[in-house]
Design an enzyme around this catalytic site. Structure first.
Site, PDB file in Angstrom:
ATOM      1  N   ASN A   1       0.859  -1.187   0.000  1.00 23.75           N
ATOM      2  CA  ASN A   1       0.000   0.000   0.000  1.00 23.75           C
ATOM      3  C   ASN A   1       0.893   1.234   0.000  1.00 23.75           C
ATOM      4  OD1 ASN A   1      -1.900   1.972   0.411  1.00 23.75           O
ATOM      5  ND2 ASN A   1      -2.424   1.367   2.502  1.00 23.75           N
ATOM      6  N   TRP A   2       1.074   1.812  -1.179  1.00 25.59           N
ATOM      7  CA  TRP A   2       1.987   2.952  -1.311  1.00 25.59           C
ATOM      8  C   TRP A   2       1.396   4.232  -0.716  1.00 25.59           C
ATOM      9  CZ3 TRP A   2       4.394   2.795  -6.961  1.00 25.59           C
ATOM     10  CH2 TRP A   2       5.168   1.640  -7.085  1.00 25.59           C
ATOM     11  N   LYS A   3       0.111   4.212  -0.430  1.00 24.69           N
ATOM     12  CA  LYS A   3      -0.573   5.412   0.087  1.00 24.69           C
ATOM     13  C   LYS A   3      -0.320   6.592  -0.868  1.00 24.69           C
ATOM     14  CE  LYS A   3      -0.396   3.423   4.651  1.00 24.69           C
ATOM     15  NZ  LYS A   3      -0.351   3.594   6.093  1.00 24.69           N
TER      16      LYS A   3
ATOM     17  N   HIS B   1      -9.766   1.160   4.503  1.00 22.02           N
ATOM     18  CA  HIS B   1      -8.506   1.346   5.228  1.00 22.02           C
ATOM     19  C   HIS B   1      -8.720   2.335   6.376  1.00 22.02           C
ATOM     20  CE1 HIS B   1      -4.445   2.684   6.163  1.00 22.02           C
ATOM     21  NE2 HIS B   1      -4.059   1.514   5.687  1.00 22.02           N
TER      22      HIS B   1
ATOM     23  N   GLU C   1      -7.130   4.768   7.395  1.00 18.05           N
ATOM     24  CA  GLU C   1      -6.943   6.190   7.075  1.00 18.05           C
ATOM     25  C   GLU C   1      -8.154   6.754   6.339  1.00 18.05           C
ATOM     26  OE1 GLU C   1      -3.098   5.721   5.260  1.00 18.05           O
ATOM     27  OE2 GLU C   1      -2.246   5.307   7.243  1.00 18.05           O
TER      28      GLU C   1
ATOM     29  N   GLU D   1      -6.017  -4.836  10.602  1.00 15.39           N
ATOM     30  CA  GLU D   1      -4.990  -3.828  10.879  1.00 15.39           C
ATOM     31  C   GLU D   1      -5.389  -3.033  12.117  1.00 15.39           C
ATOM     32  OE1 GLU D   1      -2.652  -2.407   7.273  1.00 15.39           O
ATOM     33  OE2 GLU D   1      -4.561  -1.385   7.141  1.00 15.39           O
TER      34      GLU D   1
ATOM     35  N   GLY E   1       1.624   2.653  11.176  1.00 14.63           N
ATOM     36  CA  GLY E   1       2.525   3.811  11.266  1.00 14.63           C
ATOM     37  C   GLY E   1       3.196   3.901  12.624  1.00 14.63           C
TER      38      GLY E   1
ATOM     39  N   SER F   1       2.880  -1.773  10.721  1.00 10.07           N
ATOM     40  CA  SER F   1       4.309  -1.775  11.075  1.00 10.07           C
ATOM     41  C   SER F   1       5.016  -3.085  10.751  1.00 10.07           C
ATOM     42  CB  SER F   1       4.497  -1.413  12.557  1.00 10.07           C
ATOM     43  OG  SER F   1       4.018  -0.113  12.794  1.00 10.07           O
TER      44      SER F   1
ATOM     45  N   GLY G   1       2.683  -0.828   4.541  1.00 10.87           N
ATOM     46  CA  GLY G   1       2.652   0.596   4.202  1.00 10.87           C
ATOM     47  C   GLY G   1       4.047   1.130   3.940  1.00 10.87           C
TER      48      GLY G   1
HETATM   49  P1  PGA Z   1       2.516   0.738   7.942  1.00 11.39           P
HETATM   50  O1  PGA Z   1       1.072   0.911   7.308  1.00 11.39           O
HETATM   51  O2  PGA Z   1       3.081  -0.537   7.387  1.00 11.39           O
HETATM   52  O3  PGA Z   1       3.275   1.946   7.521  1.00 11.39           O
HETATM   53  O4  PGA Z   1       2.335   0.664   9.446  1.00 11.39           O
HETATM   54  C1  PGA Z   1       0.244  -0.184   7.143  1.00 11.39           C
HETATM   55  C2  PGA Z   1      -1.059   0.235   6.503  1.00 11.39           C
HETATM   56  O5  PGA Z   1      -1.557   1.326   6.796  1.00 11.39           O
HETATM   57  O6  PGA Z   1      -1.614  -0.492   5.676  1.00 11.39           O
END
Ligand code: PGA
Length: 250
Positions: A8-10, A95, A97, A165, A171, A210, A231
């Site tokens: 997931n490149w966001k 997700h 976010e 998640e 994060g 993470s 992420g």
């Molecule tokens: P992260 O994000 O690996 O940076 O903790 C995971 C995600 O939001 O899918």
């Protein structure tokens, strides 16, 4: 069995040039490691250009979000058909976010249904914001599954991926313990079996939050998961290479 790693490149990287470089490196690494399949989920504007001409193999593509309506006046949104047309096969839905921006369990339900009808594999994200000492995280997961999955979706569980998640681990500096993931995976299956029958046993479950080269192997071996949703580490070629190696060995 192959592990499914969702990158997931966001909202990264800044330019198409950088995205192409990152993708080429990801593709090269995936090609070297037999035990992994990777779903690259870049920002939607990069999707088609990256995906075009790629042969189906162990790399595939996903969108980070889709809208539930088929078309129309929805400024800024992207439909399932458009995502498919851009050569993606998956869509991350719900997700944390996006939920933080106001997406509800009901939106998630409509999006999962739309993805299934349109032929995309939904990667439906669930997870609690914080973890107390009680069983609240199980109750919340049950509610997210209850509302997020319609009866129709329940008939197509083999086409759905659940990404667990915990928001507190996204994060963050530390992932969740595999033992805790194992408990949650059992809970998710049990919840789905109770409602939809035996098909719930074989639901694909990912862990996200993470994940890195140090914890990925342990999570795959002991977390009772099919794969990982990654992420930050997925946009750092060096770190992602370590992660993929760890996954291939697990
Ligand atoms: P992260 O994000 O690996 O940076 O903790 C995971 C995600 O939001 O899918």
């Amino acid at each position: 069995m192959k592990s499914l790693i969702v990158a997931n490149w966001k909202m990264n990287p800044k330019t198409y040039k950088e995205a192409k470089k990152l993708f080429d490196e990801t593709k090269r690494l995936t090609g070297l490691l037999k035990g992994v399949s990777v779903v690259v989920c870049p920002p939607a504007v990069f999707l088609r250009s990256l995906a075009i001409g790629q042969r189906a193999g162990r790399i595939s593509f996903g969108a980070q979000n889709v809208h539930f309506e088929a078309q129309g006046s929805y400024t800024g949104e992207i439909s399932v058909a458009q995502v498919k047309d851009a050569k993606a096969a998956y869509a991350i839905i719900g997700h944390a976010e996006r939920r933080a921006m106001g997406e509800t369990n009901y939106d998630v339900r409509k999006k999962v249904d739309a993805a299934l009808v349109g032929g995309l594999t939904p990667i439906m994200c669930i997870g609690e914001k914080e973890r107390g000492h009680g069983a609240e995280h199980f109750e919340l997961a049950r509610e997210q599954l209850r509302v997020g999955l319609s009866e129709d979706a329940g008939k197509r569980l083999s086409k759905i991926i659940i990404a667990y998640e915990p928001v507190w681990a996204i994060g963050a500096t530390k992932a969740m313990e595999p033992r805790q993931m194992h408990e949650m995976a059992i809970f998710i299956r049990k919840t789905l079996v109770e409602r939809f029958g035996e098909a719930g046993h074989s639901i694909k479950i990912l862990y996200g939050g993470s994940v890195d080269g140090k914890n990925a192997g342990d999570m795959l071996r002991n977390g009772d998961v099919t794969g990982l949703l990654v992420g930050r580490v997925s946009v750092d070629s060096q770190a992602f290479s370590e992660l993929l190696r760890a996954c291939a060995e697990a």
